[in-house]
Motif scaffolding. Structure first.
Motif, PDB file in Angstrom:
ATOM      1  N   VAL A 121      40.174   1.350  60.849  1.00 48.24           N
ATOM      2  CA  VAL A 121      39.551   1.204  59.541  1.00 48.24           C
ATOM      3  C   VAL A 121      38.028   0.461  59.771  1.00 48.24           C
ATOM      4  N   LYS A 122      37.045   1.329  58.967  1.00 48.09           N
ATOM      5  CA  LYS A 122      35.650   0.924  59.014  1.00 48.09           C
ATOM      6  C   LYS A 122      35.241   0.503  57.580  1.00 48.09           C
ATOM      7  N   ALA A 123      34.231   0.179  57.619  1.00 44.57           N
ATOM      8  CA  ALA A 123      33.573   0.009  55.923  1.00 44.57           C
ATOM      9  C   ALA A 123      32.092   0.042  56.224  1.00 44.57           C
ATOM     10  N   ARG A 124      31.479   0.598  55.130  1.00 41.71           N
ATOM     11  CA  ARG A 124      30.135   0.582  54.883  1.00 41.71           C
ATOM     12  C   ARG A 124      29.699   0.918  53.392  1.00 41.71           C
ATOM     13  N   ARG A 125      28.650   0.047  53.316  1.00 40.81           N
ATOM     14  CA  ARG A 125      27.841  -0.089  51.961  1.00 40.81           C
ATOM     15  C   ARG A 125      27.182   0.826  51.522  1.00 40.81           C
ATOM     16  N   ARG A 126      27.205   1.479  50.446  1.00 39.28           N
ATOM     17  CA  ARG A 126      26.518   2.776  49.923  1.00 39.28           C
ATOM     18  C   ARG A 126      25.863   2.639  48.845  1.00 39.28           C
ATOM     19  N   ARG A 127      24.522   3.083  48.705  1.00 35.58           N
ATOM     20  CA  ARG A 127      23.783   3.093  47.220  1.00 35.58           C
ATOM     21  C   ARG A 127      23.803   4.664  46.915  1.00 35.58           C
ATOM     22  N   MET A 128      24.525   4.979  45.678  1.00 38.56           N
ATOM     23  CA  MET A 128      24.762   6.296  45.355  1.00 38.56           C
ATOM     24  C   MET A 128      24.177   6.490  44.237  1.00 38.56           C
ATOM     25  N   PHE A 129      23.729   7.954  44.133  1.00 37.81           N
ATOM     26  CA  PHE A 129      23.338   8.309  42.611  1.00 37.81           C
ATOM     27  C   PHE A 129      24.296   9.843  42.577  1.00 37.81           C
ATOM     28  N   GLY A 130      25.277   9.512  41.846  1.00 37.50           N
ATOM     29  CA  GLY A 130      26.604  10.904  41.749  1.00 37.50           C
ATOM     30  C   GLY A 130      27.018  11.089  43.170  1.00 37.50           C
ATOM     31  N   SER A 131      26.803  12.349  43.628  1.00 39.01           N
ATOM     32  CA  SER A 131      27.541  12.555  44.949  1.00 39.01           C
ATOM     33  C   SER A 131      26.533  12.332  45.908  1.00 39.01           C
ATOM     34  N   LEU A 132      25.264  11.612  45.784  1.00 38.67           N
ATOM     35  CA  LEU A 132      24.117  11.482  46.663  1.00 38.67           C
ATOM     36  C   LEU A 132      24.209  10.210  47.345  1.00 38.67           C
ATOM     37  N   VAL A 133      24.140  10.151  48.754  1.00 42.66           N
ATOM     38  CA  VAL A 133      24.042   8.951  49.356  1.00 42.66           C
ATOM     39  C   VAL A 133      22.579   8.395  49.553  1.00 42.66           C
TER      40      VAL A 133
END
Length: 831
Positions: free
Chosen positions: A604-616
């Protein structure tokens, strides 16, 4: 007013509406229903000085009907009879009959739901089943039911299922009226398969001119085909006095009038028209119709949320309407550019627009009306649930609806503009940026056909169209763009500018095109993938040619996408900078922690994402996910990879097999098959995964305890008693049971150890005999049986003969039931 067939039924219609709230009039072409019916009610007592509203689907037909009715009264339009359409209104304080176009009726109802000044609402040419007509009728029906019991409704059509409409109107009477048409001969003249549409139409026109008298009306799908067909005809040799007249919705009024008016003496007229000429219009002098059998319509794809203009075959009803145009004033001929076999395969009627259109605007109107959804109103065809849901989702994204589906103040301002919600939202946001002049031009460009033709149209950059339009506005320089399209866009943008109180000469910054488009299409903001491909914020992929400058942009907004292929083709787009996206769409940017399974490391891994809809927009590695999130992902990975990754030791395997055995004859026992265990991982395995994040960690799972945890105390006792791990045989040995086949557990035991045992051992509370594998002294199976008693009576003696010679030192008694069992070569001797 001249005598018309409709005059025969008007007394009946007046009597019906004197006592009834609604009626349906089915009148054949040429009956005169559009222009003779409304004036017939002006003196009715129930009208009591109120006005008549008549909804006419097409602007040209609305204006023509109003002008004709006014002329019959000896007046100019705008006195007793007037009209209201977007950008053009002719009414006065004395106006009693108002012909309105689509959208105008909706706006009138939204501002005055009771229609206090109206006594009768007429829906003309209702068979066309436009979205606004269906919506208008639904709203008028509720207004009549809730606010205005005295309001009358009249549905008029030439071709319509009158009984179905009457049922919607609570059993309203249906009046039929014959038309006044002359016989029309039909000629099926399919062109050669390789002949382009415009050339085929031109060939048919030349044939008609040679074979028939009078003027010719040609039905073509759209303006482009009209222009090309006209060029072909005018470049050929037409007889002196033959003129070509185009007729379509965006044509200047003077040119429309010229197409409809009677030809001057000695002149033959060829009218090249879209489906605008199908109904309500009588074009003087037409004796021949050439029908290409095609029409252009908007189709909406609920799968992608992208509407597209497409050319489709007409229905049989439309073809008959077109054919009837040749017999309005004299006998005529209709040339159909298809075969009789093809005609038989045409649909009977056009599909109602409400079943194919983008329903975002409908959803906005219903929210403004104050109903929770379509189910609150009466419809001839209810809006499709999937399309309506997509429209609601878009409105929420645009800020027009709140989370509960109620209209917001911003949504009310959007509805007041009367534009599509995407365009309305863009115009309102542009006002806060001082960019209304650009937004108005963008809205017009998106509404009209492309300015560019040929190779220039391959460049999808919308900013180039803005520059071409501005150049045309400044100097009338077309720069190779389509002049007619430029004029149409200019006309539409000026209307929007006037509505928003902006001047055409205000400065325009075309570099803001992408930003403004992003307000209209927040679901189509594209992030570069490479090779001209983009991921759209709505989740769909789309692409443009790699050699286009826009293909190198990090972000674009795709305003027009052809979705017929698996990956959409971007037709029109503009650049959006990352800074513009972050600044102006900050409210829609979300932060999320994604916990996921990395197959390579099996962890298991984890990452923090800043999203606009489906866009990373941005991604960073996260230190450690929470135990709960990690366990959830680990279970998902386990379900995908199968139970084999768990530590199945020998004792655990036997435990599971014993539980399977119990389930095979007691269905109240837990099902421990692969399928059942994978479906219920969160209930039996999850409690034992604390702190685990990988397949490697799974090797520490106390699997036997997890399986036993599926049983209560009584279940565990039953398991020991009814599915024992071992059976003690007569020799005193404890022999393990093999539950590999849960339906038939196996006890593999040497023959000499079973001497003295009469019957087969049983388990499962005595219900299930074990399968005995009786072994030779060398522990090789020599007999398989579930009936030990039968074996002793017969088979034993045959086995004894065979094995005694091979194993002479071993004990082979004559009576196995009286012999002493032994796990040795011979039993101990008694002294």
């Amino acid at each position: 007013m001249k005598q018309l067939p409709i005059m025969q039924v008007l007394p009946d219609l007046r009597n019906i509406l004197h006592t009834s709230k609604a009626a349906v009039l089915i009148a054949e072409p040429g009956a005169g229903k559009t222009t003779a019916t409304p004036p017939a009610f002006l003196e009715e007592p129930w009208l009591a000085g109120k006005t008549i509203l008549m909804l006419e689907p097409r602007r040209l037909a609305a204006r023509s009907a109003a002008v004709y009715m006014a002329a019959c009264l000896g007046e100019k339009v705008g006195q007793t009879v007037g009209y209201r359409m977007r950008g053009d209104t002719k009414v006065s304080g004395n106006t009693r009959i108002v012909v309105v176009t689509e959208g105008v009726l909706t706006r009138m109802l939204q501002s005055d739901p009771s229609l206090e000044e109206v006594g009768l609402v007429i829906f003309d040419e209702f068979h066309e089943r436009s979205l606004h007509a269906d919506l208008g009728l639904a709203l008028v029906l509720e207004s009549q039911a809730v606010l205005r019991e005295d309001l009358r409704i009249l549905i008029m059509s030439a071709t319509l299922d009158g009984e179905r409409v009457a049922a919607l109107l609570d059993g309203a009477p249906v009046v039929d009226c014959p038309g006044r048409t002359y016989p029309v001969d039909t000629v099926y003249a399919p062109p050669g398969s390789q002949l382009p549409l415009e050339q085929a139409a031109a060939v048919a026109v030349k044939r008609a001119l040679a074979e028939q008298p009078g003027d010719v009306l040609v039905f073509l799908p759209g303006e482009r085909e009209i222009r090309r067909t006209g060029q072909i005809l005018e470049s050929g040799v037409l007889a002196p006095g033959t003129v070509v007249r185009p007729l379509y919705g965006q044509l200047p009024q003077a040119m429309q009038d010229a197409a409809v008016a009677a030809s001057v003496h000695g002149e033959r007229k060829i009218v090249l028209a879209t489906s605008i000429a199908e109904t309500s219009l009588t074009i003087e002098g037409v004796r021949t119709v050439v029908d290409t059998g095609l029409r252009r319509t908007q189709r909406f794809s609920p799968r992608t949320g992208m509407p597209r203009l497409t050319t489709v075959p007409v229905s049989k009803a439309s073809a008959d309407q077109r054919r009837g145009r040749a017999g309005r004033t004299a006998p005529g001929v209709c040339y159909r550019l298809w075969s009789q076999e093809e005609h038989a395969r045409l649909p009977d009627d056009n599909v109602p627009e409400i079943r194919e259109a983008d329903l975002a605007q409908l959803a906005l109107e219903l929210a403004l009306w104050g109903v929770p959804g379509p189910a609150a109103l009466a419809w001839l065809d209810a809006p499709p649930a999937a399309s309506y849901a997509q429209g609601v989702a878009l409105l929420r994204q645009l800020g027009a609806l709140d989370a509960g589906g109620a209209i917001t103040p911003h949504g009310r301002r959007m509805a007041a503009l009367g534009a599509h919600p995407r365009a309305a939202h863009m115009l309102l946001r542009a006002a806060t940026l001082g960019a209304v002049p650009l937004a108005c031009r963008l809205a017009a460009l998106l509404q009209e056909r492309d300015l560019f033709k040929g190779p220039a149209a391959q460049d999808s950059d919308l900013a180039l169209r803005v520059e071409a339009l501005l150049r045309f506005e400044r100097s009338a320089d077309t720069g190779g763009a389509d002049p007619a399209a430029l004029r149409a866009v200019q006309r539409e943008s000026r209307h929007a500018l006037a509505q928003l109180q902006a001047a055409p000469g205000d400065p325009v910054d075309s570099s803001l095109s992408g930003l403004l488009l992003s307000f209209a299409y927040p679901d189509r903001i594209g992030q570069k993938r490479g090779d001209g491909a983009f991921l759209l914020s709505g989740g769909r992929g789309a692409a443009m040619r790699e050699d286009q400058p826009l293909a190198r942009c990090s972000y674009i907004v795709a305003a027009s996408v052809d979705d017929r292929a698996a990956q959409g083709k971007i037709m029109l787009a503009a650049e959006l900078t990352e800074g513009q996206l972050l600044k102006h769409h900050a409210d829609s940017i979300t932060e999320e922690l994604e916990v996921y399974w990395e197959q390579e490391s099996e962890s298991v891994k984890a990452r923090r994402r800043r999203m606009f809809g489906s866009l990373v927009l941005k991604e960073t590695t996260h230190e450690r996910p929470s135990a709960e999130e990690a366990e959830k992902v680990l279970l998902t990975a386990l379900a995908a990879n199968g139970l084999e990754v768990l530590p199945w030791e020998k004792g655990t395997v036997q435990l599971r097999q014993r539980m399977k055995f119990m389930h095979s004859f007691r269905k109240d026992w837990p099902d421990v098959s692969d399928e059942a265990l994978l479906k219920s991982l969160d209930s039996w395995l999850l409690p034992y995964l604390q702190g685990m994040r990988s397949f490697r960690d799974l090797q520490r799972v106390p699997l036997a305890r997890a399986l036993e945890g599926m049983l209560d105390w009584q279940g565990r006792q039953s398991l020991e008693q009814e599915a024992p791990t071992h059976i003690t045989v007569p020799s005193g040995s404890r022999i393990p049971l093999d539950y590999g086949n849960p339906a038939a557990p196996v006890l593999a035991v040497r023959l000499q150890e079973m001497f003295g045992q009469v019957d087969t051992p049983r388990i499962g509370g005595g219900k299930v005999p074990v399968v005995l594998h009786l072994l030779s002294p060398a522990r090789r199976p020599m007999q398989v049986t579930s009936d030990l008693a039968s074996f002793w009576r017969s088979t034993y003696f045959e086995v004894k003969k065979d094995l005694k010679g091979r194993y002479p030192k071993h004990y082979w008694p004559e009576d196995p039931l009286q012999a002493a069992p032994t796990n040795r070569t011979k039993p101990y001797s008694k002294k």
